[in-house]
Write an enzyme that holds these catalytic residues in place. Structure first.
Site, PDB file in Angstrom:
ATOM      1  N   ARG A 183      16.016   0.277  15.813  1.00  0.00           N
ATOM      2  CA  ARG A 183      15.367   1.214  16.721  1.00  0.00           C
ATOM      3  C   ARG A 183      15.673   2.649  16.304  1.00  0.00           C
ATOM      4  NH1 ARG A 183      16.785   1.062  23.122  1.00  0.00           N
ATOM      5  NH2 ARG A 183      18.808   1.676  22.306  1.00  0.00           N
TER       6      ARG A 183
ATOM      7  N   TYR B  81      21.465  10.352  30.292  1.00  0.00           N
ATOM      8  CA  TYR B  81      22.217  10.480  29.030  1.00  0.00           C
ATOM      9  C   TYR B  81      21.370  10.148  27.813  1.00  0.00           C
ATOM     10  CZ  TYR B  81      22.745   5.544  30.309  1.00  0.00           C
ATOM     11  OH  TYR B  81      22.482   4.264  30.716  1.00  0.00           O
TER      12      TYR B  81
ATOM     13  N   PHE C 188      14.822  -4.171  30.659  1.00  0.00           N
ATOM     14  CA  PHE C 188      16.241  -4.079  30.286  1.00  0.00           C
ATOM     15  C   PHE C 188      17.040  -5.068  31.135  1.00  0.00           C
ATOM     16  CE2 PHE C 188      20.445  -2.096  30.255  1.00  0.00           C
ATOM     17  CZ  PHE C 188      20.589  -1.790  28.915  1.00  0.00           C
TER      18      PHE C 188
ATOM     19  N   ASP D 227      11.233   2.349  36.395  1.00  0.00           N
ATOM     20  CA  ASP D 227      12.437   2.790  35.697  1.00  0.00           C
ATOM     21  C   ASP D 227      12.004   3.707  34.553  1.00  0.00           C
ATOM     22  OD1 ASP D 227      14.705   3.056  34.081  1.00  0.00           O
ATOM     23  OD2 ASP D 227      15.525   1.149  34.785  1.00  0.00           O
TER      24      ASP D 227
HETATM   25  C1  LIG Z   1      19.701   2.405  29.517  1.00  0.00           C
HETATM   26  C2  LIG Z   1      19.108   1.558  30.593  1.00  0.00           C
HETATM   27  C3  LIG Z   1      19.884   1.099  31.672  1.00  0.00           C
HETATM   28  C4  LIG Z   1      21.366   1.360  31.725  1.00  0.00           C
HETATM   29  O1  LIG Z   1      21.848   1.399  33.029  1.00  0.00           O
HETATM   30  P1  LIG Z   1      23.259   2.068  33.313  1.00  0.00           P
HETATM   31  O2  LIG Z   1      23.589   1.684  34.697  1.00  0.00           O
HETATM   32  O3  LIG Z   1      23.109   3.552  33.115  1.00  0.00           O
HETATM   33  O4  LIG Z   1      24.228   1.529  32.313  1.00  0.00           O
HETATM   34  C5  LIG Z   1      19.253   0.396  32.686  1.00  0.00           C
HETATM   35  N1  LIG Z   1      17.922   0.126  32.636  1.00  0.00           N
HETATM   36  C6  LIG Z   1      17.164   0.544  31.603  1.00  0.00           C
HETATM   37  C7  LIG Z   1      15.708   0.241  31.596  1.00  0.00           C
HETATM   38  C8  LIG Z   1      17.730   1.246  30.534  1.00  0.00           C
HETATM   39  O5  LIG Z   1      16.985   1.614  29.511  1.00  0.00           O
END
Ligand SMILES: *Cc1c(COP(=O)(O)O)cnc(C)c1O
Length: 397
Positions: free
Chosen positions: A356, A209, A113, A184
């Site tokens: 998705r 969330y 991500f 993660d």
């Molecule tokens: C959804 C997601 C995020 C989002 O990070 P936020 O700080 O909560 O906005 C980060 N990394 C991954 C791998 C995700 O899937």
């Protein structure tokens, strides 16, 4: 036996909607409004500042962290809540890098991500010691684990394709080369069984969330393996991670164990909104959830491939090799997804061409999957997506 039909009734699902986007934002448990009304009226309104002690707000990040930890194979006292996932990635990666000062390579993959990669770039720049971020293709990561690497930072389940890394095997190889791991779990927590202790993970982070159904912007979590907790360097040395926040001492001394990963004042309302979802999770057997998630995925793939030849599978075909989502490629995927959403089938779109669909057994069943594919077939075979209305991009896709 987990009673999935009963669990489905514990979520509010809007009339006429088939919700296949629990991988982005889980639906609201029906118990949330009443619980929040209680927190607002009895805790905030009546207790005021006393609530930090009388309503347990101060200890809530650790208490909720332990509830999440039980879903992830983490021992008591090794998970704490707070901030956003991006912040937790920063803390975990910074702490891991500090434990390998002589090494300069951060290894991730090109499916990670963007926020995780941006945070790694930010830390490398801030340290100014020549750290290099390597992002091979996911299938080439294993071969790229060498003695040069300081930290292996991966998202277990790829947000676009749902492709799943083998956490245990990669962690073992990492350790054999003296590499620390940051996992993660954004698309793993609540999606499939996770056993951080058995995998030997050093650090892990995730949000609440998505599959955990904590509500928009609900706080993130961080896990630090027990053997690292007393050495973990603190990059974000806020007062709530101090060993004695209410001593108001001018000098930072890290708190004991996982408490040092707290930063500032915890998001009490957000953590409170998450608690009814955690009550539901207590009734879920993760192995049964996984079995059902794979079955739903197989049914979805079979139906879509039989009825929508325009869509090409982007996820691994083998259910054990993906998370709890199925993605398809389609050149006009953005417009097609808008057309689906307009007809009550809510999934999402990820660049460049990924449609998705989250398949979450807590509130999606076979009937939902078949009805969703009826709508997808209608949209695809009649080119219902092919109008300017669906091609205009919204701010959030
Ligand atoms: C959804 C997601 C995020 C989002 O990070 P936020 O700080 O909560 O906005 C980060 N990394 C991954 C791998 C995700 O899937």
């Amino acid at each position: 036996m987990t009673d999935f039909a009963a669990l489905k009734r514990r979520f509010h699902l809007p009339e006429g909607v088939i919700y296949l986007d629990g991988n982005s934002l889980g639906p609201m448990p029906v118990a949330v409004p009443e619980h929040m009304a209680h927190v607002l009226r009895n805790e905030w309104a009546e207790e005021l500042i006393r609530g930090w002690n009388t309503a347990g707000w101060y200890t809530q990040p650790a208490r909720v962290g332990d509830r999440i930890g039980r879903l992830l194979g983490a021992s008591e006292g090794s998970v704490v809540m707070g901030d956003t996932l991006s912040v937790k990635v920063h803390q975990a990666l910074a702490a891991a890098l500090a434990m390998r000062p002589e090494r300069k390579v951060i290894l991730s993959d090109n499916g990670n991500f963007p926020s995780d990669l941006y945070i790694a770039q930010g830390i490398a720049g801030m340290l100014g010691r020549g750290h290099e971020l390597r992002t091979p293709a996911p299938e080439d990561v294993e071969a790229a684990i060498t003695d040069e690497v300081a930290v292996l930072m991966l998202t277990e389940v790829d947000y676009r394709t749902g492709r799943k890394h083998d956490m245990k095997r990669l962690t073992e190889k990492a350790h054999a080369h003296g590499v620390l791991t940051v996992w993660d779990l954004a698309h793993s927590a609540g999606a499939l069984p996770v056993d951080l202790a058995a995998a030997g993970a050093d650090f892990a982070v995730g949000c609440t969330y998505k599959f955990l159904n904590g509500g928009p912007g609900s706080p993130a979590f961080i896990y630090v393996a027990p053997q690292h907790q007393e050495q973990a360097a603190v990059a974000l040395s806020g007062w709530m991670g101090h060993t004695a926040p209410f001593a108001f001492s001018p000098d930072y001394v890290p708190g004991e164990g996982i408490a040092r990963m707290r930063v500032g004042t915890p998001p009490v309302l957000g953590l409170s909104a998450l608690e009814p979802a955690l009550d539901i999770w207590e009734e879920v057997d993760m192995q049964e959830l996984r079995t059902r998630s794979i079955e739903l995925g197989e049914l979805f793939i079979r139906e879509v491939e039989a009825r929508c030849p325009e869509l090409r599978l982007a996820s691994p075909r083998d259910g054990t090799a993906r998370g709890s989502q199925v993605s398809f490629r389609f050149e006009d995927g953005y417009a097609a997804m808008q057309a689906l959403i307009d007809r009550g089938v809510i999934g999402d779109f990820r660049m460049p061409d990924i449609m998705r669909f989250g398949l979450t057994p807590l509130y999606i069943d076979e009937d939902d999957v078949r009805r969703a594919v009826d709508v997808i077939e209608d949209v695809m075979s009649n080119r219902l997506w092919d109008t300017p209305q669906y091609k205009a991009r919204k701010a959030v896709t």
